[in-house]
Design an enzyme around this catalytic site. Structure first.
Site, PDB file in Angstrom:
ATOM      1  N   GLU A 107      43.212   2.678 -33.350  1.00  0.00           N
ATOM      2  CA  GLU A 107      42.588   2.116 -34.671  1.00  0.00           C
ATOM      3  C   GLU A 107      41.257   2.682 -35.004  1.00  0.00           C
ATOM      4  O   GLU A 107      40.383   2.185 -35.494  1.00  0.00           O
ATOM      5  CB  GLU A 107      42.379   0.469 -34.378  1.00  0.00           C
ATOM      6  CG  GLU A 107      43.673  -0.176 -34.041  1.00  0.00           C
ATOM      7  CD  GLU A 107      44.932  -0.120 -34.880  1.00  0.00           C
ATOM      8  OE1 GLU A 107      44.741   0.485 -36.038  1.00  0.00           O
ATOM      9  OE2 GLU A 107      45.956  -0.614 -34.398  1.00  0.00           O
ATOM     10  N   ILE A 112      36.300  -1.130  -6.492  1.00  0.00           N
ATOM     11  CA  ILE A 112      36.108  -2.173  -5.683  1.00  0.00           C
ATOM     12  C   ILE A 112      37.210  -2.371  -4.584  1.00  0.00           C
ATOM     13  O   ILE A 112      37.270  -2.870  -3.440  1.00  0.00           O
ATOM     14  CB  ILE A 112      36.044  -3.580  -6.478  1.00  0.00           C
ATOM     15  CG1 ILE A 112      34.361  -3.511  -7.105  1.00  0.00           C
ATOM     16  CG2 ILE A 112      35.915  -4.672  -5.684  1.00  0.00           C
ATOM     17  CD1 ILE A 112      34.334  -4.402  -8.025  1.00  0.00           C
ATOM     18  N   GLY A 153      41.276   2.249  -1.702  1.00  0.00           N
ATOM     19  CA  GLY A 153      42.653   2.910  -1.642  1.00  0.00           C
ATOM     20  C   GLY A 153      43.553   2.035  -2.243  1.00  0.00           C
ATOM     21  O   GLY A 153      44.356   2.473  -2.800  1.00  0.00           O
ATOM     22  N   GLU A 190      40.925  -3.364 -40.557  1.00  0.00           N
ATOM     23  CA  GLU A 190      39.952  -4.161 -40.176  1.00  0.00           C
ATOM     24  C   GLU A 190      40.516  -5.467 -39.172  1.00  0.00           C
ATOM     25  O   GLU A 190      39.853  -5.631 -38.144  1.00  0.00           O
ATOM     26  CB  GLU A 190      39.601  -5.356 -41.591  1.00  0.00           C
ATOM     27  CG  GLU A 190      38.739  -4.550 -42.391  1.00  0.00           C
ATOM     28  CD  GLU A 190      38.267  -5.737 -43.367  1.00  0.00           C
ATOM     29  OE1 GLU A 190      38.968  -6.425 -43.739  1.00  0.00           O
ATOM     30  OE2 GLU A 190      37.181  -5.277 -44.068  1.00  0.00           O
TER      31      GLU A 190
END
Length: 392
Positions: free
Chosen positions: A372, A346, A349, A249
């Site tokens: 998880e 964006i 190269g 959790e």
């Protein structure tokens, strides 16, 4: 309780969170940013950074104050993890795996186990993680084959665990085993031990990874490893799966917060680069194709952050939160993957170059969809809980 104490408690928590995050930001700027790229690319364990994390008490972040920890609420912890992941995600794993182990001991352990282990976990004197996964089973924990058999006043354990974070540098693990291989349903035969490294417990190899470097992931082998009976978490057999679930959790909220951090880092780098790079006589953010990417990345990141906050606040209240944590983990990890890819595009190269951190984000992000509990498993959990909450 009247409104005034509630408001006062909320204000105190916000003040604490601001102080913690300010301290984290200074630590990241001074001790992590200048070194993360080199350490990550060469897959070097960040020993000096870990020592600084010990001094700051980060290994006791969620451990109650009565045991020497910081006693942070899960929501504050999630915000802390997001900040760290924005700079170097691997550090969050060094903390998280350790704190999952501590969370299991705190929530499921005996009073004696809490008194004995939590103080040394909080200082980082003893560090470790959670040992669940095996070579032949990942998501299906009930299929584990590591077996613990009673032997006098203790147990002998034999089996292998794999993909264990902190496996090499850690010295203690919450170890999931079978104490009864015949009982049905299978989970009733599972137990969990606090397993410290000694004879019979060895690291067989370090596992090489695409990303998530700097933190060690290892295969652990147990060969007639003897563990005292008082290291059986909770003091009784058959609660192993509940122990694992209680730890996961917190772990899923952590992974979701990491996703937000990586998504935000990808966005930050893209916003900066889009104002530095020019094509066709204008900065690239002025091109509609880039502007649309930035808008989607920002929206995706903020939506993920809100889902993480909702799941963490449910943990703050002590509520069951597998639905909220599953949604947060699913969406935030996918946001990290999508944003890291968009950031690479964006940058063009340069995004494929090791000079820029976007290639690191692109390599780190896929782990979040697996760790998880896979995102496919999260979808099944979400669907199951929806049906439980909406019977006809």
């Amino acid at each position: 309780m009247t409104a005034a104490p509630i408001v006062r408690d909320m204000a105190e928590q916000l003040d604490q969170e601001r102080m913690i995050l300010d301290s984290i930001n200074r630590f990241l700027d001074r001790d992590v940013k200048p070194y993360a790229q080199h350490l990550e690319h060469d897959d070097i364990y960040p020993e000096e950074i870990v020592e600084r994390m010990k001094e700051m008490g980060l290994f006791g972040a969620t451990i109650p104050e009565e045991y020497g920890g910081l006693g942070l609420a899960p929501s504050t912890y999630a915000a802390m993890i997001e900040r760290i992941a924005r700079v170097w995600m691997s550090l969050t794993g060094i903390i998280n795996s350790h704190l999952i182990m501590a969370h299991v001991v705190n929530k499921m352990g005996t009073d004696e186990q809490r008194q004995r282990f939590l103080p040394v976990f909080a200082t980082g004197e003893i560090r470790g993680g959670l040992a669940l996964t095996e070579p032949d089973c990942g998501t299906d924990l009930q299929a584990i084959r590591t077996v613990a058999r009673k032997d006098g006043d203790g147990y002998l354990i034999n089996g292998t665990k794999t993909w264990i974070s902190n496996g090499i540098q850690g010295s203690c693990f919450a170890l999931l085993v079978k104490t009864d291989t015949t009982t049905q349903p299978r989970h009733k035969g599972m137990s969990m031990f606090i397993a410290e490294k000694r004879d019979g417990f060895r690291v067989s190899r370090k596992l090489e990874k695409l990303g998530y470097k700097g933190i060690d992931s290892a295969e652990l082998v147990f060969e007639d490893y003897r563990v005292p009976a008082d290291c059986l978490i909770g003091g009784k057999e058959g609660t192993g799966l509940q122990c694992a679930i209680s730890g996961l959790e917190l772990g899923r909220v952590n992974v979701a917060a990491r996703g937000v951090g990586v998504a935000q880092a990808a966005l930050d780098e893209s916003i900066k680069y889009s104002q530095q790079r020019s094509t066709f006589g204008k900065q690239i953010h002025e091109h509609q194709a880039i502007a649309l990417k930035l808008a989607d990345m920002a929206t995706r990141t903020e939506a993920a952050r809100l889902l993480v906050r909702k799941a963490a606040e449910a943990l703050d209240r002590g509520d069951r939160c597998d639905l909220e944590a599953g949604m947060a983990k699913l969406f935030a990890s996918e946001a990290a993957i999508e944003n890291s890819l968009e950031a690479l595009r964006i940058h063009g190269g340069y995004g494929y170059s090791k000079e820029f951190i976007v290639e690191r984000l692109y390599r780190d992000a896929p782990l979040l969809a697996i760790g998880e509990g896979t995102n496919e498993l999260q979808r099944l959990i979400i669907a199951k809980r929806l049906i439980e909450q909406n019977p006809i």
